[in-house]
Design a protein around this motif. Structure first.
Motif: not given
Lengths: 112, 111
Positions: A88-112
């Motif tokens: 699962e991959y998460f993107c996050a954004v931070g600010t100069g006030y040190q607040k860091v928030t995350f997205g809900i995530g993307t689950k990656l499935q890899v098929i052969p």
């Protein structure tokens, strides 16, 4: 207030195919941006980060991301996906006030 | 170098009970955070402390209180636990222009 949108909750790709995971942020000033990866039952590992400078950022495991201010985006890419990239991959954004928030995530499935 | 240490790792509470999650970092970081992680909801920021002596609400602060005891320690308190607070809780810390360093997490169940 800042926010992060990851529009794709679940993505399936074939092993060897290219990958792009989308991330859009909302923040009035220049943010700093992260991509983290989490395997099942594990903690979060930093893939890459953007604070300033070159808008194309290289990370670990062959990942890269590009900061596009005009589109408020920070999409994650990999030219050839390996089965071990399934996680699962998460993107996050931070600010100069040190607040860091995350997205809900993307689950990656890899098929052969 | 221990990094970020969270205790306990597991906890089961009954509705209405109180508890405090402890977090300590030994990296001399200024900023500390509490997140909760729920399936399909990512990590949601509960509270953060940008520097010693300050705390601010995050996205989901209701039902929680925090204390930045000193530069090293940042605790999260549930005064009256509710089933909706069943989650995995992560503490994190960082310094300016650095990544977040995470603790190993606390799995909390409220019955």
């Amino acid at each position: 207030a800042q926010s992060v949108t990851q529009p794709d909750i679940h993505i399936t790709v074939s092993e060897g195919a290219s990958l792009e995971l989308r991330c859009n942020y909302s923040y009035g000033a220049t943010p700093y941006l992260f991509w983290y990866v989490q395997s099942p039952g594990q903690g979060l590992q930093l893939l890459l980060k953007y604070f300033s400078g070159d808008t194309l950022v290289q990370g670990i495991k062959g990942f890269e991301a590009e900061f596009k201010r005009s589109q408020s985006s920070f999409n994650l890419r990999k030219p050839s996906v390996h089965w071990s990239d399934a996680a699962e991959y998460f993107c996050a954004v931070g600010t100069g006030y040190q607040k860091v928030t995350f997205g809900i995530g993307t689950k990656l499935q890899v098929i052969p | 170098n221990a990094g970020v240490t969270q205790t306990p790792k597991f906890q089961v509470l009954k509705t209405g009970q109180s508890m405090t999650l402890q977090c300590a970092q030994d990296m001399n970081h200024n900023s500390m955070y509490w997140y909760r992680q729920d399936p399909g909801m990512g990590l949601r920021l509960i509270y953060y402390s940008a520097s010693e002596g300050t705390t601010d609400k995050g996205e989901v602060p209701n039902g929680y209180n925090v204390s930045r005891l000193n530069k090293r320690e940042f605790s999260l308190r549930l005064e009256s636990a509710a089933p909706s607070q069943t989650s995995v809780y992560f503490c994190a810390s960082t310094r300016v222009n650095e990544k977040l360093f995470f603790g190993s997490g606390t799995q909390l169940s409220v019955l």
